[in-house]
Design a protein around this motif. Structure first.
Motif, PDB file in Angstrom:
ATOM      1  N   PRO A 130       0.838  -1.205   0.000  1.00 10.16           N
ATOM      2  CA  PRO A 130       0.000   0.000   0.000  1.00 10.16           C
ATOM      3  C   PRO A 130       0.869   1.249   0.000  1.00 10.16           C
ATOM      4  O   PRO A 130       2.016   1.247   0.452  1.00 10.16           O
ATOM      5  N   SER A 131       0.298   2.351  -0.494  1.00 11.56           N
ATOM      6  CA  SER A 131       1.036   3.607  -0.504  1.00 11.56           C
ATOM      7  C   SER A 131       1.290   4.064   0.928  1.00 11.56           C
ATOM      8  O   SER A 131       0.424   3.938   1.793  1.00 11.56           O
ATOM      9  N   PRO A 132       2.484   4.583   1.224  1.00 15.23           N
ATOM     10  CA  PRO A 132       2.740   5.069   2.589  1.00 15.23           C
ATOM     11  C   PRO A 132       1.872   6.272   2.958  1.00 15.23           C
ATOM     12  O   PRO A 132       1.713   6.579   4.138  1.00 15.23           O
ATOM     13  N   ASN A 133       1.295   6.963   1.970  1.00 18.69           N
ATOM     14  CA  ASN A 133       0.428   8.114   2.245  1.00 18.69           C
ATOM     15  C   ASN A 133      -1.020   7.723   2.493  1.00 18.69           C
ATOM     16  O   ASN A 133      -1.856   8.589   2.773  1.00 18.69           O
ATOM     17  N   LEU A 134      -1.324   6.433   2.401  1.00 22.37           N
ATOM     18  CA  LEU A 134      -2.693   5.982   2.603  1.00 22.37           C
ATOM     19  C   LEU A 134      -3.036   6.053   4.087  1.00 22.37           C
ATOM     20  O   LEU A 134      -2.286   5.563   4.932  1.00 22.37           O
ATOM     21  N   THR A 162      -8.238  -7.087   1.294  1.00 24.49           N
ATOM     22  CA  THR A 162      -7.223  -7.148   2.346  1.00 24.49           C
ATOM     23  C   THR A 162      -5.853  -7.612   1.832  1.00 24.49           C
ATOM     24  O   THR A 162      -4.824  -7.241   2.386  1.00 24.49           O
ATOM     25  N   GLY A 163      -5.821  -8.431   0.786  1.00 26.38           N
ATOM     26  CA  GLY A 163      -4.553  -9.004   0.336  1.00 26.38           C
ATOM     27  C   GLY A 163      -3.688  -7.996  -0.401  1.00 26.38           C
ATOM     28  O   GLY A 163      -4.168  -7.006  -0.966  1.00 26.38           O
ATOM     29  N   THR A 164      -2.373  -8.279  -0.397  1.00 25.40           N
ATOM     30  CA  THR A 164      -1.418  -7.467  -1.155  1.00 25.40           C
ATOM     31  C   THR A 164      -0.633  -8.346  -2.128  1.00 25.40           C
ATOM     32  O   THR A 164       0.467  -7.999  -2.539  1.00 25.40           O
TER      33      THR A 164
END
Length: 542
Positions: A130-134, A162-164
């Motif tokens: 996920p993006s760190p800005n999320l 939920t998965g990445t």
């Protein structure tokens, strides 16, 4: 003026509204929109309108009055709540433009560190971060898509919340070829802040006729609430008592009558609504058949019949009367006393149809009277199916068998069907209120403007203007205005033909104006006559 000169004056009209609404109010969608108005006196008749339609209190529209302060709140607003909000007190009005703005949604933030692992047989594993800005308070939905090399179209493979990571099998693609994959965020669902909740809901109540009924509700926050009985707002009175202790609200209905059986009790606060029902048990005394002797029997009721035959005082049977209490006493019960003992229900004394048809002029009093067969029988008045409560303008009297409802100053809104209910018996009255007709005199000079104004009791009532019986149409010289309850006809430049009787008709009510237009007179002199007059004046002076 033609040479450019001008003068300006400011007109300030002081009315009953001390603190007006703001000209404009903007709120975000899902927020509350609150309006506050202050008037100069307590207990004034006020109304709230939205786009010309009168507002009523609901679970999303809160209307409150605290002395001179009046409050309107729209709960959890939506875009459809935008419009013109108007407050009216008497003839004074104040308006505000409400704008509900939709929340701007930030574009999805792309995932980072996307990788593909092709070590597995006949498949590939894609992973991302996920993006760190999320924001942590958001919920992300990831969508995996594929595109065949040489094509411009992307096809969806799968969706995950939920998965990445995801595994792409060769069997899932339509044919052999070279493909590229991407992972995107389809949507971001923002978390919502929880509003007030009900901790202890209302419960249905079953009480005996004449006892008190109590309803209680506990909220998660200290809010001001309103109680309703069958959609009619309740006020503190001799029968209804409303109290609040922090987050708990209590309604007590004293000595509930049988007419409230099946009534719906509703509580409304900001963002909160709950309802319960009220059931009334009627206590009926019965005499069972007796197969034994020498047992005294006492039954409380009114007049008595045994097996359909009227009972009279005789040896061993005594009929007693103590105020409003009636008793039949069988001192020594025997088998012959077995049977069905009854008493007639309450009934109305018949009156003529003319007495039940009431017609009155506006502002005149109206008195509705009916007579019961028993002085102790309770009676309840209704108007168009809604219980009538006593107020400054309405008095409800009970004098023995006579029951009266008095409207001290009738308004057009008081017209309708009134019902007096006693037990299972009903007597109805039809009330018709006619507006007082006035002929107003208007006098103006030719070419001057003429303004005719009348005020209705309801802002949504349509009105039509007539002149000498012919409908008046809007034109360059005539303007017809409708501003809430105010209806106006404006003649910008009156001509002699405008003289006559102008009438404003709303429903079956009319108001008439007698308009008289006077001709403007000018005095002209020729230059010769003016010279002669000057010579004469000069000779007389000489």
């Amino acid at each position: 003026m033609p040479d450019g000169g001008k003068t300006i004056a400011e007109l300030a009209v002081k009315g009953t509204i001390v603190k007006k609404l703001p000209r404009r109010l903007e709120v975000m969608e899902a927020e509350n929109a609150a309006f506050f108005v202050e008037v100069e006196q307590d207990d004034m008749d006020i109304c709230w309108f939205k786009d010309g339609l009168q507002l009523q209190e609901t679970h999303q529209t809160i209307i409150k009055s605290f002395g001179k302060t009046h409050i309107l709140v729209f709960v959890n607003t939506s875009y459809q709540d935008s419009g013109t909000i108007t407050f009216m007190a008497g003839r004074s009005t104040t308006s505000s433009k409400l704008r509900v703005k939709t929340a701007r949604h930030c574009p999805p933030i792309s995932p980072v560190s996307v990788q593909m692992n092709t070590d597995c047989l006949n498949g590939a594993v894609l992973s991302w971060s996920p993006s760190p800005n999320l924001q942590n308070s958001t919920k992300s939905v990831y969508v995996l898509e594929r595109q065949e090399v040489g094509s411009q179209e992307w096809q969806r493979c799968l969706t995950t919340e939920t998965g990445t990571s995801a595994e792409i099998l060769g069997d899932s693609v339509p044919c052999e070829g070279d493909y590229r994959f991407r992972s995107i965020i389809s949507s971001i669902l923002s978390s919502s802040v929880p509003g007030p909740k009900i901790k202890t809901p209302l419960k249905n109540a079953v009480v005996t006729e004449g006892d008190d009924a109590v309803f209680s509700i506990e909220l998660s926050a200290n809010l001001i609430g309103t109680w309703f009985l069958n959609s009619q707002q309740l006020q503190d009175s001799g029968r209804f008592s409303m109290t609040q202790s922090k987050n708990q609200h209590i309604l007590r209905i004293q000595q509930v009558p049988n007419v409230y059986d099946g009534a719906e009790i509703t509580f409304i606060a900001t963002g909160v609504r709950d309802s319960a029902t009220l059931q009334i048990k009627v206590c009926i005394s019965k005499i069972d058949r007796l197969n034994f002797h020498f047992m005294p029997i006492v039954v409380t009721n009114v007049e008595w019949f045994k097996d359909g035959q009227e009972l009279h005082v005789e040896e061993g049977v005594n009929i007693q009367s103590d105020g409003n209490m009636r008793r039949i006493v069988i001192q020594s019960a025997e088998y012959l006393h077995s049977g069905v003992y009854t008493s007639p229900s309450v009934s109305f004394k018949e009156i003529t149809q003319e007495e039940r048809q009431k017609c009155a002029m506006e502002l005149d009093p109206v008195v509705l009277t009916c007579e019961l067969s028993r002085p102790d029988a309770p009676a309840i008045w209704f108007k168009d199916g809604v219980a009538v409560l006593q107020s400054d303008n309405i008095t409800i009297l009970s004098e023995g068998t006579m029951k009266r409802l008095i409207i001290h100053s009738a308004a057009l809104a008081d017209a309708g069907t009134y019902t007096c209910q006693a037990g299972d018996q009903i007597m109805s009255f039809s009330v018709n209120i006619k507006g007082k007709v006035s002929l107003w005199q208007k006098c103006a000079m030719e070419l001057d403007p003429v303004v005719l104004t009348c005020e209705l009791s309801r802002p949504d009532a349509p009105a039509i203007w007539f002149k000498d019986g012919v409908a008046v149409l809007q034109s360059d010289n005539i303007t017809i205005l409708s501003e809430g309850t105010m209806k106006r006809l404006i003649i910008h430049s009156a001509a002699l033909a405008e003289a006559g009787t102008h009438t404003c008709q709303a429903g079956d009510q009319t108001m008439s104006f007698s308009v008289n237009i006077k001709r403007k007179v000018s005095l002209w002199f020729s230059l010769t006559n003016l010279t002669n007059l000057t010579k004469i004046a000069y000779n007389e002076c000489y």
